[in-house]
Design an enzyme around this catalytic site. Structure first.
Site, PDB file in Angstrom:
ATOM      1  N   SER A   2      24.399  -0.082  30.785  1.00  0.00           N
ATOM      2  CA  SER A   2      25.710  -0.567  30.359  1.00  0.00           C
ATOM      3  C   SER A   2      26.799   0.494  30.562  1.00  0.00           C
ATOM      4  O   SER A   2      27.130   0.832  31.685  1.00  0.00           O
ATOM      5  CB  SER A   2      25.615  -1.038  28.904  1.00  0.00           C
ATOM      6  OG  SER A   2      26.789  -1.677  28.498  1.00  0.00           O
TER       7      SER A   2
ATOM      8  N   LYS B  78      22.238  -3.106  33.440  1.00  0.00           N
ATOM      9  CA  LYS B  78      22.826  -4.004  32.444  1.00  0.00           C
ATOM     10  C   LYS B  78      24.331  -4.068  32.697  1.00  0.00           C
ATOM     11  O   LYS B  78      25.067  -3.163  32.312  1.00  0.00           O
ATOM     12  CB  LYS B  78      22.508  -3.504  31.032  1.00  0.00           C
ATOM     13  CG  LYS B  78      22.709  -4.536  29.923  1.00  0.00           C
ATOM     14  CD  LYS B  78      24.147  -4.637  29.462  1.00  0.00           C
ATOM     15  CE  LYS B  78      24.304  -5.563  28.275  1.00  0.00           C
ATOM     16  NZ  LYS B  78      25.700  -5.789  27.901  1.00  0.00           N
TER      17      LYS B  78
ATOM     18  N   GLN C 275      29.825  -8.769  27.120  1.00  0.00           N
ATOM     19  CA  GLN C 275      29.720  -9.690  25.983  1.00  0.00           C
ATOM     20  C   GLN C 275      31.005  -9.686  25.138  1.00  0.00           C
ATOM     21  O   GLN C 275      31.619  -8.641  24.938  1.00  0.00           O
ATOM     22  CB  GLN C 275      28.540  -9.322  25.068  1.00  0.00           C
ATOM     23  CG  GLN C 275      27.200  -9.818  25.561  1.00  0.00           C
ATOM     24  CD  GLN C 275      26.674  -8.948  26.665  1.00  0.00           C
ATOM     25  OE1 GLN C 275      26.666  -7.728  26.562  1.00  0.00           O
ATOM     26  NE2 GLN C 275      26.227  -9.567  27.744  1.00  0.00           N
TER      27      GLN C 275
END
Length: 545
Positions: free
Chosen positions: A301, A326, A330
């Site tokens: 991420s 990743k 979100q």
């Protein structure tokens, strides 16, 4: 005349009969069939009405809230691996790590034999000020016994955490004593640090280890850089290995510190989320310092955003193994009860246009979750040639080739060190015997070990204590049969793991990291890059026809 009047009224009478028929039919359907809904049968209405029917008519009493807690994750799991649901309680726990602080007593603990054992005490924290020490066993909280099956991580956090300035009485048994000591601890804000090590690797090279990207990561970075500046660093290593990510904004702020003006750091884009570019503003103080970034399969991420920005802008050399992959964005949507969903609304893209997210099949999370195991079995951790590039090729600012298809592939690959790996070592590590031995050894020798206040001094002392042999005897008594040939083969691995945990117990996390880095091939590779003046990537030579 009468016949004509009758003919004219016939359509009206028929229409009236149809209306009456509909009303009667609706009445009987609603009151006697018991299984028909009188609303538009859309997906959301079906779910709402299903819950109402269960609550109203199911044979047994049902906790609808619990049913929802089970149903929502199942629905989200059919979308992608990172759209998730958190109950209100889970939400609080997940946010604590990324927030700057939470209120508590300031201890690090482990649970052994149904008892909390204090593994570390935060310096100048509430527990430290009250007199609690590492090694103490907590046996009561607020006058009530707290031992046995009731002792879990969740329950311990519930009893020890609390609002700032509230008091909690903690009963402990200290090593070598039988009598319970009681300490009154006033809860206070406990800082949650993102940066757990910042020190000099050699006389020229600073090192910063970042474990996640939280609210305070950027200010912590500036403090760490200021500290290293006083030490006279001219090269920098940023270690993002096993950093699972966190806040996008923290990664962007950090990248901005090292990039010249108007460089793309990352962009996001989704079906209902228009493209948003994050650019550097040119205010960074370290735009020209030679930089190396360390990543591995646990880097995800926000870590991949930073590494990708440095790689695609040809700003740093990336060393290690391919990152996790990743790259889904979100959005947090909170329900009135404090529960929340994190719904994927966009994807991250590096400056060259690579999507960081590795491939996945909607609704099939098992293969996704086992991806790292599959990589390991395929040999990717041990050979660069085993890395599968499933995505297209892209190019950095100076024309170097980089690949999409998930994760960031390093510029310099360093395989996982398996020299000395045996089944004995694996079992000792997986069963937790090494950590358990290290804690027990620390506890039994705390006065002597505590006389050392620096990592190198304590490390030299432990080298002379033959801790590997002591561990082998300990493990044998705890169900792991002594295997002398395997122990000899795994000697260096065992010694490093055992001694590192003892150092962690006595000193702090930075000393633990510094000790592990002494014999780390990735760190050695980074230092070689600086020695060869190769931190800034070079433009590839043109192919001759």
């Amino acid at each position: 005349m009468g016949q004509n009047k009758s003919n004219r009224l016939m359509p009206l009478l028929m229409a009236l009969c149809v209306v009456v028929g509909i009303l009667v039919g609706t009445f009987y359907a609603n009151h006697f069939s018991g299984n028909r809904l009188n609303i538009i049968n859309s997906g959301s209405n079906r779910i709402n009405n299903l819950l109402h029917i269960i609550d109203d008519q199911y044979v047994d009493k049902v906790d609808i809230d619990s049913l929802v807690d089970i149903a929502i994750p199942q629905i989200l799991s059919d979308l992608d691996p990172h759209s998730v649901y958190f109950s209100a309680k889970e939400m609080q726990q997940n946010n604590d790590e990324l927030k700057g602080s939470f209120s508590g007593v300031g201890i690090e603990f482990v649970i052994r034999e149904d008892t909390i054992q204090v593994q570390g005490v935060i310096k100048n924290g509430p527990a430290d000020k009250a007199g609690i020490r590492a090694g103490d066993k907590i046996v009561s909280v607020d006058g009530k016994p707290f031992v046995g099956k009731v002792v879990t991580n969740t329950e311990a956090m519930r009893r020890l955490k609390g609002e700032k300035d509230t008091k909690v009485k903690i009963g402990v048994i200290r090593y070598g004593e039988k009598k319970v000591r009681t300490f009154t601890v006033t809860r206070a804000d406990i800082p949650q640090k993102s940066i757990n090590a910042a020190y000099m690797l050699d006389e020229n090279t600073g090192y910063i280890k970042i474990k996640n990207f939280g609210e305070n990561t950027y200010p912590e970075l500036l403090i760490a850089l200021a500290h290293l500046s006083q030490e006279g660093f001219s090269n920098l290593v940023i270690d993002l290995r096993d950093n699972t990510g966190g806040y996008l904004q923290s990664a962007v702020q950090m990248a901005n510190e090292f990039l010249p003006k108007n460089k793309l750091i990352v962009y996001t884009e989704g079906r209902k989320s228009p493209r948003q570019d994050y650019m550097s503003d040119g205010r960074g103080s370290y735009q020209r310092i030679p930089l190396v970034v360390l990543i591995n399969e646990g880097s995800a991420s926000a870590s991949e955003i930073f590494a990708g920005a440095m790689q695609d802008n040809d700003r740093a050399t990336i060393i290690g193994r391919r990152s996790f992959g990743k790259g889904l964005v979100q959005k947090q949507l909170e329900f009135p009860d404090g529960s929340m969903i994190r719904l994927t609304v966009a994807r991250y893209y590096t400056p060259s246009g690579r999507c960081i997210q590795k491939p996945y099949t909607a609704g099939d999370n098992q293969d996704y979750e086992e991806d790292l195991l599959a990589r390991y079995q395929h040999g990717e951790f041990f050979s660069q040639d085993s890395i599968k590039h499933t995505g297209p090729a892209y190019h950095t600012g100076i024309g170097r080739t980089v690949y999409g298809g998930g994760g960031i592939t390093p510029d310099i690959f360093v395989p996982e060190d398996t020299l000395g790996m045996t089944s004995y070592y694996k079992e000792a590590a997986m069963r937790g015997l090494i950590i358990q031995f290290a804690f027990d050894y620390t506890d039994a020798n705390r006065p002597k070990l505590s006389s050392f206040d620096d990592m190198l001094g304590l490390s030299d002392y432990l080298e002379r204590q033959n801790t590997v042999d002591k561990f082998a005897s300990y493990a044998d008594k705890h169900g792991l049969k002594r295997r002398n040939l395997m122990i000899r083969k795994s000697y260096n691995l065992l010694r490093t793991f055992i001694n590192s945990r003892i150092i962690y117990n006595i000193l702090d996390e930075e000393d633990w990291i510094e000790y592990l880095n002494l014999d780390d091939n990735v760190i050695k590779t980074a230092l070689d890059v600086f020695k060869n003046n190769a931190a800034f990537p070079k433009k590839p030579e043109k192919q001759k026809n």
